[in-house]
Motif scaffolding. Structure first.
Motif, PDB file in Angstrom:
ATOM      1  N   ASP A 162      40.899  48.191  46.711  1.00 62.29           N
ATOM      2  CA  ASP A 162      41.424  47.691  45.450  1.00 62.29           C
ATOM      3  C   ASP A 162      40.344  47.353  44.440  1.00 62.29           C
ATOM      4  N   GLY A 163      39.098  47.685  44.733  1.00 61.64           N
ATOM      5  CA  GLY A 163      38.065  47.544  43.709  1.00 61.64           C
ATOM      6  C   GLY A 163      36.984  46.531  43.946  1.00 61.64           C
ATOM      7  N   MET A 164      36.948  45.848  45.121  1.00 59.33           N
ATOM      8  CA  MET A 164      35.922  44.845  45.332  1.00 59.33           C
ATOM      9  C   MET A 164      34.532  45.449  45.297  1.00 59.33           C
ATOM     10  N   ASP A 165      34.370  46.629  45.866  1.00 57.78           N
ATOM     11  CA  ASP A 165      33.055  47.270  45.847  1.00 57.78           C
ATOM     12  C   ASP A 165      32.570  47.469  44.414  1.00 57.78           C
ATOM     13  N   GLU A 166      33.469  47.919  43.551  1.00 63.93           N
ATOM     14  CA  GLU A 166      33.087  48.169  42.167  1.00 63.93           C
ATOM     15  C   GLU A 166      32.812  46.858  41.435  1.00 63.93           C
ATOM     16  N   ILE A 167      33.601  45.844  41.707  1.00 64.44           N
ATOM     17  CA  ILE A 167      33.360  44.533  41.104  1.00 64.44           C
ATOM     18  C   ILE A 167      31.983  44.016  41.496  1.00 64.44           C
ATOM     19  N   GLU A 168      31.650  44.109  42.788  1.00 63.29           N
ATOM     20  CA  GLU A 168      30.346  43.637  43.248  1.00 63.29           C
ATOM     21  C   GLU A 168      29.216  44.451  42.628  1.00 63.29           C
ATOM     22  N   ARG A 169      29.407  45.765  42.527  1.00 64.15           N
ATOM     23  CA  ARG A 169      28.350  46.610  41.967  1.00 64.15           C
ATOM     24  C   ARG A 169      28.105  46.290  40.494  1.00 64.15           C
ATOM     25  N   ILE A 170      29.176  46.210  39.710  1.00 62.83           N
ATOM     26  CA  ILE A 170      29.031  45.951  38.273  1.00 62.83           C
ATOM     27  C   ILE A 170      28.471  44.559  38.035  1.00 62.83           C
ATOM     28  N   ALA A 171      28.930  43.566  38.810  1.00 66.27           N
ATOM     29  CA  ALA A 171      28.416  42.205  38.649  1.00 66.27           C
ATOM     30  C   ALA A 171      26.923  42.156  38.934  1.00 66.27           C
ATOM     31  N   ALA A 172      26.478  42.848  39.981  1.00 69.14           N
ATOM     32  CA  ALA A 172      25.051  42.868  40.315  1.00 69.14           C
ATOM     33  C   ALA A 172      24.245  43.560  39.219  1.00 69.14           C
ATOM     34  N   ALA A 173      24.768  44.659  38.681  1.00 67.34           N
ATOM     35  CA  ALA A 173      24.063  45.373  37.617  1.00 67.34           C
ATOM     36  C   ALA A 173      23.967  44.523  36.356  1.00 67.34           C
ATOM     37  N   ALA A 174      25.047  43.816  36.027  1.00 65.34           N
ATOM     38  CA  ALA A 174      25.036  42.958  34.841  1.00 65.34           C
ATOM     39  C   ALA A 174      24.048  41.807  35.001  1.00 65.34           C
ATOM     40  N   GLU A 175      24.001  41.220  36.191  1.00 72.46           N
ATOM     41  CA  GLU A 175      23.057  40.118  36.422  1.00 72.46           C
ATOM     42  C   GLU A 175      21.610  40.600  36.298  1.00 72.46           C
TER      43      GLU A 175
ATOM     44  N   ARG B 175      41.443  43.715  37.067  1.00 74.44           N
ATOM     45  CA  ARG B 175      41.689  45.010  36.425  1.00 74.44           C
ATOM     46  C   ARG B 175      40.341  45.729  36.383  1.00 74.44           C
ATOM     47  N   VAL B 176      40.221  46.817  37.133  1.00 73.34           N
ATOM     48  CA  VAL B 176      38.972  47.588  37.173  1.00 73.34           C
ATOM     49  C   VAL B 176      39.180  48.895  36.426  1.00 73.34           C
ATOM     50  N   VAL B 177      38.297  49.166  35.463  1.00 70.49           N
ATOM     51  CA  VAL B 177      38.358  50.411  34.704  1.00 70.49           C
ATOM     52  C   VAL B 177      36.992  51.085  34.802  1.00 70.49           C
ATOM     53  N   ASP B 178      36.905  52.267  34.262  1.00 71.20           N
ATOM     54  CA  ASP B 178      35.632  52.980  34.254  1.00 71.20           C
ATOM     55  C   ASP B 178      34.635  52.219  33.376  1.00 71.20           C
ATOM     56  N   GLY B 179      33.622  51.604  34.000  1.00 75.69           N
ATOM     57  CA  GLY B 179      32.592  50.905  33.243  1.00 75.69           C
ATOM     58  C   GLY B 179      32.744  49.405  33.165  1.00 75.69           C
ATOM     59  N   GLY B 180      33.774  48.829  33.792  1.00 72.08           N
ATOM     60  CA  GLY B 180      33.899  47.376  33.718  1.00 72.08           C
ATOM     61  C   GLY B 180      35.093  46.855  34.476  1.00 72.08           C
ATOM     62  N   PHE B 181      35.241  45.530  34.449  1.00 72.44           N
ATOM     63  CA  PHE B 181      36.384  44.909  35.106  1.00 72.44           C
ATOM     64  C   PHE B 181      36.717  43.589  34.431  1.00 72.44           C
ATOM     65  N   ALA B 182      37.946  43.164  34.634  1.00 72.77           N
ATOM     66  CA  ALA B 182      38.407  41.845  34.190  1.00 72.77           C
ATOM     67  C   ALA B 182      38.991  41.119  35.395  1.00 72.77           C
ATOM     68  N   LEU B 183      38.727  39.818  35.470  1.00 70.99           N
ATOM     69  CA  LEU B 183      39.291  38.957  36.507  1.00 70.99           C
ATOM     70  C   LEU B 183      40.006  37.795  35.838  1.00 70.99           C
ATOM     71  N   VAL B 184      41.129  37.395  36.401  1.00 69.76           N
ATOM     72  CA  VAL B 184      41.806  36.184  35.952  1.00 69.76           C
ATOM     73  C   VAL B 184      42.045  35.317  37.180  1.00 69.76           C
ATOM     74  N   VAL B 185      41.468  34.126  37.161  1.00 66.02           N
ATOM     75  CA  VAL B 185      41.667  33.139  38.221  1.00 66.02           C
ATOM     76  C   VAL B 185      42.222  31.889  37.560  1.00 66.02           C
ATOM     77  N   GLY B 186      43.472  31.572  37.862  1.00 69.60           N
ATOM     78  CA  GLY B 186      44.104  30.456  37.163  1.00 69.60           C
ATOM     79  C   GLY B 186      44.236  30.789  35.695  1.00 69.60           C
ATOM     80  N   ARG B 187      43.601  29.979  34.850  1.00 77.03           N
ATOM     81  CA  ARG B 187      43.614  30.221  33.395  1.00 77.03           C
ATOM     82  C   ARG B 187      42.299  30.815  32.912  1.00 77.03           C
ATOM     83  N   GLU B 188      41.390  31.168  33.830  1.00 72.36           N
ATOM     84  CA  GLU B 188      40.065  31.632  33.430  1.00 72.36           C
ATOM     85  C   GLU B 188      39.958  33.157  33.508  1.00 72.36           C
ATOM     86  N   LEU B 189      39.538  33.736  32.403  1.00 72.61           N
ATOM     87  CA  LEU B 189      39.333  35.177  32.293  1.00 72.61           C
ATOM     88  C   LEU B 189      37.838  35.477  32.338  1.00 72.61           C
TER      89      LEU B 189
END
Length: 276
Positions: free
Chosen positions: A5-18, A44-58
């Motif tokens: 469901d996209g965890m690998d991509e989330i981890e990869r993009i987050a590491a690259a951004a950091e 929500r994972v798309v080509d080149g990025g992702f969005a996360l919503v936890v509670g009220r935080e985007l």
């Protein structure tokens, strides 16, 4: 959320951004939610990025090679539409100019600044002077309820830290970095009156993770005592730098940390925005 469901991509993009920005786009609490309570997060994972919503935080993160192509605005538009008219909060870790531009474009207001303050440990620490009647020691398991109690009282108006309960305390203590020797508590008449939870990120970097003083004991210098006790612990580990996070408008805390040798540089600022 599973790997498909996209965890690998989330981890990869987050590491690259950091690596690109010098600031982690996801904080510890968000990672803990993703790994321990994925049902509390929507992504929500798309080509080149992702969005996360936890509670009220985007949280919106764009892969550095994909920036400037409208990925962030597309993700923000989609998440605002899904949220309807409800409140959404979003952090810009490192006060990124692109986040400020997006906030302005969508009429989102800046509501909170969180400072990172840093101290070079090559500078000698003041000596630790413990008040009469107070014992400063390392955490033991029987302190858990008292740590939760003092934390709740000290951070009653804090939107994240004050909500910690026994279950969340256990989760934090289950993290690989936890060291009971680095959780310094101050005790008086059989009750905890304050604590300083330290964290070691790497051999060279430590953190003033949480400092809490029971409101009934505030104004007695215990915040400085436990902070200094934790700093001496980190110095004993050989770290070269210690950082901490503090609300920019917490004048008392900023003054205490400044007197202990911490400084703040403008780029070391995390900004929270709010819609609704």
């Amino acid at each position: 959320m599973d790997r498909a469901d996209g965890m690998d991509e989330i981890e990869r993009i987050a590491a690259a951004a950091e690596a690109h920005d010098g600031a982690a786009p996801l904080d510890e609490a968000t990672w803990r939610t993703l790994r321990r309570h994925p049902e509390r997060a929507r992504h929500r994972v798309v080509d080149g990025g992702f969005a996360l919503v936890v509670g009220r935080e985007l949280t919106v993160v764009v892969d550095p090679p994909a920036r400037g192509a409208g990925v962030a605005s597309g993700l923000v538009s989609a998440e605002l539409a899904e949220a309807g008219g409800g409140e959404l909060l979003a952090w810009s870790h490192g006060n990124h100019p692109a986040a400020a531009a997006l906030a302005a474009a969508y009429g989102v207001e800046r509501v909170r600044d969180l400072w990172v303050m840093r101290r070079a440990m090559a500078e000698p620490l003041p000596g630790l002077v413990v008040p009469d009647g107070v014992t400063v020691r390392s955490y033991v398991d029987t302190d858990a309820d008292e740590v939760v109690r003092v934390n709740a009282a000290a951070f009653a108006h804090h939107p994240e830290q004050g909500a910690m309960d026994r279950a969340e305390l256990a989760e934090r203590m289950a993290e690989a970095w936890f060291d009971p020797a680095g959780l310094v508590v101050a005790e008086r008449d059989g009750s905890l009156v304050g604590f300083h939870w330290t964290k070691q990120h790497s051999p060279d970097l430590g953190e003033v993770y949480v400092v809490g003083v029971d409101p009934v004991a505030q104004g007695q210098g215990l915040g400085r005592v436990v902070t200094l006790a934790g700093l001496h612990h980190l110095a004993g580990l050989g770290v070269g730098e210690v950082l901490l996070y503090v609300e920019s408008d917490n004048e008392a805390a900023v003054a205490t940390y400044s007197r202990l040798g911490f400084g703040h540089a403008a780029p070391d600022t995390h900004v929270q925005y709010r819609r609704g």
